[in-house]
Design an enzyme around this catalytic site. Sequence first.
Site, PDB file in Angstrom:
ATOM      1  N   ASP A   1       0.850  -1.189   0.000  1.00  0.00           N
ATOM      2  CA  ASP A   1       0.000   0.000   0.000  1.00  0.00           C
ATOM      3  C   ASP A   1       0.888   1.241   0.000  1.00  0.00           C
ATOM      4  O   ASP A   1       1.689   1.435   0.927  1.00  0.00           O
ATOM      5  CB  ASP A   1      -0.850  -0.031   1.285  1.00  0.00           C
ATOM      6  CG  ASP A   1      -2.137   0.726   1.145  1.00  0.00           C
ATOM      7  OD1 ASP A   1      -2.410   1.258   0.054  1.00  0.00           O
ATOM      8  OD2 ASP A   1      -2.895   0.759   2.139  1.00  0.00           O
TER       9      ASP A   1
ATOM     10  N   GLU B   1     -14.228   0.661  -0.765  1.00  0.00           N
ATOM     11  CA  GLU B   1     -14.384   0.677   0.698  1.00  0.00           C
ATOM     12  C   GLU B   1     -15.601   1.517   1.095  1.00  0.00           C
ATOM     13  O   GLU B   1     -15.722   2.685   0.693  1.00  0.00           O
ATOM     14  CB  GLU B   1     -13.106   1.232   1.362  1.00  0.00           C
ATOM     15  CG  GLU B   1     -13.214   1.246   2.885  1.00  0.00           C
ATOM     16  CD  GLU B   1     -11.883   1.444   3.601  1.00  0.00           C
ATOM     17  OE1 GLU B   1     -10.823   1.425   2.932  1.00  0.00           O
ATOM     18  OE2 GLU B   1     -11.906   1.602   4.835  1.00  0.00           O
TER      19      GLU B   1
HETATM   20  O1  KIV Z   1      -4.717  -0.077   4.574  1.00  0.00           O
HETATM   21  C1  KIV Z   1      -5.563  -0.980   4.470  1.00  0.00           C
HETATM   22  O2  KIV Z   1      -5.586  -1.959   5.226  1.00  0.00           O
HETATM   23  C2  KIV Z   1      -6.547  -0.851   3.408  1.00  0.00           C
HETATM   24  C3  KIV Z   1      -7.694  -1.806   3.411  1.00  0.00           C
HETATM   25  C4  KIV Z   1      -8.680  -1.418   4.430  1.00  0.00           C
HETATM   26  C5  KIV Z   1      -8.324  -1.926   2.064  1.00  0.00           C
HETATM   27  O3  KIV Z   1      -6.430   0.002   2.587  1.00  0.00           O
END
Ligand code: KIV
Length: 293
Positions: free
Chosen positions: A91, A190
Site C-alpha cells: 500500500d 471501501e
Molecule cells: O490499509 C488498508 O488496510 C486498506 C484496506 C482497508 C483496504 O487500505
Amino acid sequence: MSTRPETAGKLPLTELLEMKRRRDPIVMVTAYDYPSGRLADAAGVDAILVGDSAAMTVLGLESTVPATMDEMIVLSRAAARGAKRPLVIGDMPFGSFQVSDEDAVRNGIRFVKEAAVDAVKLEGAGPTLGRVRALVGGGVPVMGHLGLTPQSATMLGGFRAQGRTADKARLLLDDAVALEEAGCFSLVLEAVPAAVASRITEAVQIPTIGIGSGRSCDGQVLVWHDLLGLYDRRAARFVKRYADLSNEIRNALERYAADVRSGAFPEDQHTYAIPDEELARFEAGLTEARVEA
Ligand code: KIV
C-alpha cells in the site's frame, strides 16, 4: 465448496481477472509480517494487502497518514517472505505518490525491488489517474482504491460511507471506469453502498474487492487485526470478527507471568543438563578460585 484455483507457486496476477470471469470470489486479507504472511498463505487466501492500516494496527498511530515508505517496505518485505502463493500488494503511504509521477514510480519500484511485492495500491482517482498510468508504464501493477479512502478521510468528512447520493454514486462509477482505463488490474471499494458497488462491479472488467461494500464485489478484504480480534478500538460496522485473539493472547501471557512468579515455569523439561563429572570439575574450579583469592 472451495473454488480456490489450484496453482503451483505464485498466483498469476491475471488469475484475478479469470476469477472474476468465473465468478470465483477473491479472498484478500491484510498482513504485515512474516508469520501473518505464512498463515494467510497456509489458509489459502488469494491476495495479501500490506495495508497502510499498519500505521494504526501495528505501529499504534492514530491514523494511516504518518506511515512512511521505509516502514511500509520493512513490513511488506516480511509479509512477502511468508506468502509464497498469494499475490502481495504493497500500500503506497500518504506522500509517496501525491507530489509527482516521478515520486510515484520511484516509490513503486522501491516496493517491487526492496520488498518483493507483486503490485502496489493507490488511493483515489482524479490526480491519481496520471500516477497509475506512470506506474503501469514503469512496469508496476496497480490496484486502485475508491470510496472511503482513509488517507483523505478529513476531506471526505470523516470515516463514513461514500457514494450515498445519486451524484456521488455516479462520480464513483466514473472514477472506477477511469482507473480501469488508466491500467489498474483491480479495485478496492471501501464503504460504498452495496447497490452502488454492484453497479461498479458490473461496469468494469477488472475485479472489485470490497470492504464494507456488499457481497456483489468480486472479492472481499478485511484487516488482519479486525478479523482476528486483535484490535481494541471500536470496529467499523463492516467488520466480522472470526476470533478473539486479544483475549487468548492476554490469557496466555497472564498464565506465563503467574508460572514465572510461582516457580512453576521453567520445569526440568525446559532446561539443559550438564554431565555430573563436568559439573563437579566446574565447581571444584570455583572452589580453587575462591581459595586463591
Ligand atoms: O490499509 C488498508 O488496510 C486498506 C484496506 C482497508 C483496504 O487500505
